[in-house]
Write an enzyme that holds these catalytic residues in place. Structure first.
Site, PDB file in Angstrom:
ATOM      1  N   ASP A  75       7.324   8.700   1.271  1.00  0.00           N
ATOM      2  CA  ASP A  75       8.746   8.425   1.066  1.00  0.00           C
ATOM      3  C   ASP A  75       9.224   9.013  -0.266  1.00  0.00           C
ATOM      4  O   ASP A  75      10.023   8.429  -0.984  1.00  0.00           O
ATOM      5  CB  ASP A  75       8.964   6.893   1.087  1.00  0.00           C
ATOM      6  CG  ASP A  75      10.451   6.536   1.101  1.00  0.00           C
ATOM      7  OD1 ASP A  75      11.117   6.861   2.088  1.00  0.00           O
ATOM      8  OD2 ASP A  75      10.934   5.957   0.117  1.00  0.00           O
ATOM      9  N   GLY A  76       8.749  10.200  -0.559  1.00  0.00           N
ATOM     10  CA  GLY A  76       9.017  10.809  -1.863  1.00  0.00           C
ATOM     11  C   GLY A  76       7.985  10.330  -2.859  1.00  0.00           C
ATOM     12  O   GLY A  76       8.060   9.202  -3.331  1.00  0.00           O
ATOM     13  N   GLY A  77       7.014  11.166  -3.183  1.00  0.00           N
ATOM     14  CA  GLY A  77       5.962  10.767  -4.116  1.00  0.00           C
ATOM     15  C   GLY A  77       6.547  10.355  -5.459  1.00  0.00           C
ATOM     16  O   GLY A  77       7.497  10.965  -5.942  1.00  0.00           O
TER      17      GLY A  77
ATOM     18  N   GLY B 162     -14.354 -10.635  -5.458  1.00  0.00           N
ATOM     19  CA  GLY B 162     -15.693 -10.124  -5.731  1.00  0.00           C
ATOM     20  C   GLY B 162     -16.231  -9.281  -4.597  1.00  0.00           C
ATOM     21  O   GLY B 162     -15.480  -8.780  -3.750  1.00  0.00           O
TER      22      GLY B 162
ATOM     23  N   SER C 159       8.755  16.299   5.526  1.00  0.00           N
ATOM     24  CA  SER C 159       7.572  16.880   4.872  1.00  0.00           C
ATOM     25  C   SER C 159       6.910  17.951   5.729  1.00  0.00           C
ATOM     26  O   SER C 159       6.885  17.865   6.951  1.00  0.00           O
ATOM     27  CB  SER C 159       6.543  15.788   4.588  1.00  0.00           C
ATOM     28  OG  SER C 159       7.083  14.838   3.715  1.00  0.00           O
TER      29      SER C 159
END
Lengths: 415, 415, 415, 415
Positions: C386-388, C362, C135
Site C-alpha cells: 500500500d505504498g512502502g 518465549g 504495482s
C-alpha cells in the site's frame, strides 16, 4: 597477532595513572567553576586544573611518539580519555580539543612545522591550547559545496608572502584562548583559491599566537560542557607567513577529513565514558535506595533489566570503539568506516542510555545535585559535534556504500 | 455522540485566547528570569507573569464549573495547556501545579471546604498558589509500602482538635510560596494512623496560609523548568484544625491516586506542547537554513524524513491524550488505564522526538540561544514526575493487567 | 460536533455483527487451507468463506451508501475491518483488496460506470473480486518518474475505440481471480500518453471480466497472508472499450494517489487488528502459564511491563487511525497527512509490538501451533505494501513538509 | 597480549575453508528440502549435506583439541559459524546443536566418558547427532524453581545400577535423530533427587543410542529454520547405566548453566551471520534496482542511511560477540556477563536490522523468492531460544548486578 581484548602493560599503567589523576584532581574540579554565571568565567576557572593535567603529562601522552610525545596510538588515547572524560568532561574536552587542533600539523606538517608549532605542547608546563577551526556560523555540513553554496566562507589571501585571513568561526574548542587573544595554535580551514573546485579551493593555515585580529564575538552558553569554552569569533585580517600553510595548498578538505577520522573513533569512547559514569551512579543508587519500600530498588525486575540493558550497550560501544581505534592505528582499509560507525553509534547510544538511567533513578535525577542531568547534557553534544551524525557522518557512510569497490566484509578483515 | 475530533466553539475560543495570551505575554517572559543565578530568584521574577495569567482568567478556566470556576472538562484543560505550555513551560507549570494542589479538595472536599479553600483561586487577581505535597526526600514510589518500608514518612497527630504535621516534602511545585511562608493551600499527604495498614493509614490535610512551620530547605536547582519553584522543605509542627482533613480519614492514598489520574492524561499533552514547539522551530530551521550548501536542508531526504517522523509521533500523542482526557471527562471505566498510557507514551515520546530534532538542527542546537536544548531539559521531567514511569506508572498498568476482570477492549469501548 | 470517542449505535452494531461473524465463521477458516502446499490452492480453499462474507453483507458494508452500498464512512470501515482482520487476515484482505479495486471507480467513475461496474459487488451473493493494478515487477516506488526512469511500464493504446493494454503487474490482491481468468473488475494503471509528462501520461482503465489476455505468471509465495492471492501476471493485448477509462485521461496518477489515501488510514487499523490478536493471546498466556515456576508469568514485572507497553502502543495506534479516518470522512485539509501517518505508524508499530510479544511468550511462540508467528508474518507486509513506508509514504510526507503552505497545526484543527 | 582484531593464520584459513564449503555445498542446499511439506521430511532431506559437512571436518573443528578434535577455542567457532550459518542456517544449526549436545560431556565428563561418548563425533564420516535435552513442554524458564513450581519435570530413578528416565522434552535440536530412534547422544537434564533443593536435585545423564523409549510426539512446524528438526518427544522408561551420569550427581543445573555460557556468546555471531546475509542482499538490491526511477535506489539518502545504520549495528554486534568469545576462551571473570550480553544484543539486533532491511527492499521482500523473509524468520528464534532473553538471560544479568562483588569495569578488564 590475534583477536585479543587485553590491555598491554603500558596501557594498563596509563589507565591506572589516568584514573588516579581523575580521582585526585578532576573529581573535585567542578566545584571551582559550576556556580560561575558566564561560560567564559567558568572556563577561566578551569585553568589550574588544566595546568595540572599538562603538568601530569597527559597532553604529552596525546602527542605521538614520532612527534616527540608519548602516545603510542589511538587505543592508548581511548583508554586514557575514558578515565578522564568520565570524571570531568569539560576539562578533558579542552585537552582533546587541543589535540584535535594539532592533528592537521601532525598529519600534514613538515618536520620544521612540527618542530616549531608543537614545541609548546610537548612541555609539561603551562596551559597551551590549540584549536581546529572548521565550523562556521551558519553551519558547515556542506563545507565541500560547489557554488552557489557558501561552503567554507573564511578566506585567506596571499599578500607579500603572508596569508591574510578573514572570516568567522564557531564551536572551536578553546579557540580564543585564556585571554581572548587566541589559542597558542589555531589550524584554520579557509578558502585560499576562490575559483577552484571545492576539492582544490581550501587549505589549512596554522595561526600562531600572538596574532592580531582574533575577535571573540561571544562565548557560547552551551547545553552542556559547562566548564569548556566554545567561542564564536572573528578572524579579522589575521596575518601569517606563507610557511604556516599546512600540507598542500588546496588540500584543506582532505586534511580536515583525515583529522576527523581519529576523532570519530574517539567520540565512541567519550560516549562510553559518560555512560560509564551514569551507570556507576545508577547502579549504586539502585543498590542503596529503597524509595520508601522494603528493599533496594534493584530488587525490582524492571530496574534490574534496565540496568542490564544499559550495561550491555556500554560494552557494545566500547568494543566497537576499540575496534575502530585499532583500525586507525593499523591504517586498516576500513578505518574510516569503523571510526564513523563508532562515532555515530557511541554518541547516540550514550544519549539513549543516560536518558534511560535517569528513569531508573526517577524524579531525583532531575535535581542537579545528582550527576545524571549533567551527564546527559554533556552527552547531547556527541551526536552533533565532530561532524553531525545526520548531516555529515551518515553522509560519509552513504558515500562509501555507493562506491563500487565497497565490500561489507572489509571492516572485520574477512573480505 | 460519535467519534469526532472537532473542537467545539467554546474549545476553539479557549484555544485562540490562550494562544493570544501566550504570544503576547508568555513569549517574552523568559527574558525576565533566565539570567538570574538562583532558582528562587528566577521563580520570584515570574510573579508578574503569573499574576497576568490569573488576571486573564486562566486559573479560573482550570477550576470546574460546579466548583465556581469555568472549566468544562479535561479536554478543555488540555487544549488550553498545550497553547500555554508550548510557549512557557515554567510559568504554565506553576499554574498547573496549583490546580493539582486543589484537586484533592475538588475531588474529596466538603462543600464548606471547597467554598473556603477555593475562594482565593476563583478571583482574577493576586498570585494564589497551591501544591499537592506527596513526594518526599528519599522517594515516594512505594508510598503504599507496608512496614518495614517507610512509605509516607510525614505524620499528623490529632491534638485538641488540631492536626500537628511533621515531615519533609520534595518536588512540590510552588509549595513554599512567593515568600517561603508557604503556598496559599497545601494538600499534604501524611500518616494519620501509624498502626493501620497502608490503605487506611494515610490522609490528606489542607494546610492554609498563613501556617507556621513551613521551612524551606532548598529550592532545587533542576535540570529544566528554570523559572519554576520545586522546593525541598520541612513541615515542623504545622498545626491545622481538624476540619481541614480532606475526604475520609485514612483515605489519603485513594484520594491521592484519584488526583493523579487527571494529571496523567494532561502530561501527555505537555509532551505534545514541547514537541510542537520543537517541531515548529526545527521545521522553520530546515526550510530556511542552508548550512553552507545550495538548498535549504529540508531538501535532504534524511532531514525531511526525520521531520515527518517527529510530526507523526506528535499526532499520535495528541489523539491518545485527547482520548484519555475524554475518558476521564466521561468517567469511562478505562479512564485510569488510558490516562496512564497517555502519560507514559507522551512523556517518553517527547524526550525522544526533541532529541531527534536536535540532530536535525545539528550542532547549533547545543547553543542555548536556540530553544531546543531548553525544550529537551523541560521534557526530561515528564517521564519521571507525576509518578515516575518506571516505578509508579507502569506498576499501575501492571496491576490492572493482573486483575481478572481486565478486558483489553474496554479502552476503545469495544468490550 | 465535539471531541468524542464513542461509537454511535450503527457503529456499535456493525462492530458486534462483524465480531460475531468473525467468531462463528472466520475463526475456523484457516483449517481449511493452511496445510495446502501452494498459494493458489490455499486461496481457492478460502472461497466458501469469502462467499459467506459477501452473503453476510460485509462487501456491501464497504461500498458507500451513495453508490448503492451500506457504508457510511471510513470510520465504520475501520471498526468492521478491525474485527474481521484480527481473526483472519487473509480472507479479510481479499475483501479489502476488492474494495480498493473499486476505489478508482467510486472516486472517479461516471454514474454509468459506477452503475455498471459496481453491480456485481452490491449483491449479497457470489464471490466477486476486484483489484487495483498499480504495482509492477521491478517496482513502482517511482511511478511518477520522468524518463529515463521507467515509471509505469504498462501501456494502453487506443485503437478503434478500444484500449489495448499490455504490461505486467505484481502484488495486486486477487487480480487473476478464482480461475486465473481475472477478477470481475481490475482497475489498471497504465500509460496512455507515452509522450506526456508523468502527471499527464497515465490513466486508469477498468478491465471487466471476461477479458482475454490476463496471464498468471505465478502466485507469489509470500511471507504471510497465506490464504490470500498475490499474483504476478501479464496483460497481453487486453482489450476494453474506450468507455472503461475511469476519470480523466491522463489523470491516472492523481486518481491512484487519491485511492491510496483512504487505504492508508485503514492500514493503521490493520496494524491494530493484528496487535490486538497478538496481545489477547499473550495476555492469556501470561496469566495462565507458569513455565515451571510457581506463579503465572504475568507476576514477573518484566512480563507485565512488556504487556503494558504493547497495550499502550495499540491504543496510540487506534486513535491516530480513527483520527485519520475521520479526517478522510470529513475531507479535512490534513486528511492525506494523517492517513499516511496512520499507515506508517500503525504498520511499524504492529511489527514492533508483535515481535515484543513473541518474547513475552518465549520459545513456544516459534511453534506455528501458537498464533504469534503467523501474526508477525502477516504484519510484515503492512510497512511495505500500500505504498512502502520508505520509498513512497515518507516521501509523500516529505513533499508536504516542503510546501510553503504547510502548517503543523492543521492536522489537529488548531491552525 | 594486546588489544587486537586481526585473525591469526589458522583462523583465516578456517574462515576461507568454511566460506568455500558454504559457497560450494551449502548455498544450493535449500533447494533439496524447501518444497517438502513436513518438517521431518525437510530435515531428512538435509542429511546428505550434513554428512558432507561432517566429511569436510566441520564437526571435528567444533570439538576441542584436548578432547580429540581440532577446535582451538570459541573465537574460532565463531569465525566458522558465521560463514556457514549465513549461507544455510538450518543445517548449520544441526551442527551447532550437536556440539551443544556434547558440551556437558566436554565440560563435565570423565576421560572415560569423553572417550566413549565423543568417539562417533570425531570421525569424519556418518551423520552423528547429539542433543542437549533441557527445555520441556510447558516451559523451562524456571527450571530452578522450588516447589510448588514444577521446575524440571523429567525424572530419573536409579534401579539396579541403571537410571530409568521418564519425561518429555521439547525444542531439542535433532533429538529424535534421523529415524525417530534418537540422536547418537542425548544429554538429558532430569531430576535425580526429588526431595533435594533445586541446586542439588537435577543431574545430566547421557543417553546413548540405541535407547528404547524415545518417542517422537511431533516435529515442530516452526516459524523458521525450515530444514532443522525441533521435536517434541517423550522419554519412556529410557534406561542407561549408572556410569552415564555426567559430572556430579545433583550438579545438573550448574553444568547446564555452564554449557549455555559458550552458546550464548555464539548466538551473537549467529545474529551477525543472518544480518550479514541480509545486508549483502539489500546492498546489492539497492545498488542495482531502480524501481521505476532513474537511479539505483541507493542514491536515495533514506536508503543509504538505512543501509549505513544496519552495517553499523552488524559491526557493533560482531565485536561484542568476539569479546565475549575471547572472555570465554580465557576464562575471564566476566565471561558469563559478556556472553549473555552478546546473546541478547546480537539476537535482538538481528531481528531489528533484518526487519529494517526488508523496508529498504520494499514489497518484493515479502516474496519468498527473495531471501529476506526467510532470514527474518530464522532470526526470530535467536532472542527466544538458548535461554529466552526475557525469562532467562536478562534474569541472569539481573542476578549478577545484585551481587555485592559485581564491578562494572570487570568486563573490559579495567576494574
Amino acid at each position: 597477532m590475534a583477536i585479543d581484548f587485553t590491555l598491554n602493560a603500558r596501557q594498563r599503567e596509563l589507565q591506572l595513572d589516568a584514573r588516579q589523576f581523575a580521582r585526585e584532581v578532576l573529581s573535585g574540579a567542578k566545584a571551582s567553576y559550576e556556580k560561575l554565571p558566564s561560560p567564559e568565567e567558568r572556563f577561566l576557572a578551569t585553568r589550574p586544573i588544566y595546568e595540572a593535567m599538562v603538568r601530569a603529562g597527559f597532553l604529552r601522552k596525546c602527542i605521538p611518539i614520532p612527534a616527540g610525545g608519548e602516545n603510542a596510538g589511538l587505543i592508548d588515547m581511548a583508554i586514557m580519555a575514558e578515565e578522564l572524560y568520565s570524571v570531568n568532561s569539560s576539562i578533558t574536552l579542552t585537552l582533546l580539543g587541543t589535540v584535535l587542533g594539532l592533528l592537521p600539523i601532525l598529519l600534514g606538517g613538515t618536520p620544521e612545522q612540527c618542530g616549531r608549532l608543537l614545541a609548546p605542547f610537548l612541555k609539561k608546563s603551562g596551559a597551551p591550547l590549540a584549536g581546529f577551526c572548521s565550523s562556521e556560523p551558519g553551519g558547515s555540513a556542506n563545507a565541500a559545496s560547489p557554488p552557489p553554496g557558501e561552503g567554507v566562507r573564511t578566506t585567506a589571501k596571499l599578500r607579500d608572502g603572508h596569508w591574510v585571513i578573514n572570516g568567522r568561526k564557531k564551536w572551536v574548542s578553546s579557540a580564543t584562548g585564556w585571554d581572548r587573544g587566541g589559542a597558542d595554535v589555531l589550524c584554520v580551514v579557509c578558502r585560499t583559491d576562490p575559483d577552484a573546485s571545492p576539492e582544490k579551493a581550501m587549505s589549512i593555515i596554522a595561526v600562531e599566537r600572538p596574532a592580531a585580529g582574533i575577535v571573540l564575538e561571544r562565548a557560547i552558553d552551551a547545553v552542556g560542557h559547562r566548564g569548556h569554552l566554545s567561542p564564536q569569533f572573528g578572524l579579522e585580517n589575521v596575518t601569517m607567513p606563507d610557511g604556516n600553510l599546512i600540507g598542500e595548498r588546496g588540500g584543506g578538505l582532505a586534511l580536515s577529513s583525515a583529522s576527523f577520522t581519529g576523532t570519530a573513533a574517539l567520540v565512541g569512547i567519550l560516549g562510553v565514558a559518560l555512560m560509564r559514569a551514569a551507570f556507576e551512579f545508577a547502579l549504586h543508587f539502585a543498590r542503596t535506595e529503597r524509595r520508601g519500600g522494603i528493599d533496594p530498588i534493584i530488587e525490582h525486575q524492571a530496574v534490574g533489566y534496565a540496568l542490564a540493558d544499559a550495561k550491555m550497550k556500554i560494552e557494545s560501544t566500547r568494543y566497537l570503539s576499540w575496534r575502530a581505534c585499532h583500525a586507525v592505528d593499523t591504517q586498516h582499509p576500513a578505518a574510516d568506516e569503523l571510526a564513523i560507525q563508532a562515532k555515530i553509534y557511541g554518541s547516540e547510544t550514550a544519549v539513549a542510555v543516560i536518558t534511560d538511567l535517569m528513569r531508573v533513578v526517577g524524579i531525583d535525577s532531575y535535581d542537579n545535585e545528582l550527576p545524571l542531568g549533567e551527564l546527559l547534557r554533556d552527552a547531547l553534544v556527541l551526536p552533533i559535534f565532530d561532524g553531525g551524525n545526520m548531516g555529515i557522518r551518515r553522509r560519509q557512510l552513504h558515500a562509501m556504500l555507493k562506491r563500487s569497490d565497497y565490500h561489507p566484509l572489509t571492516a572485520s578483515g574477512a573480505a
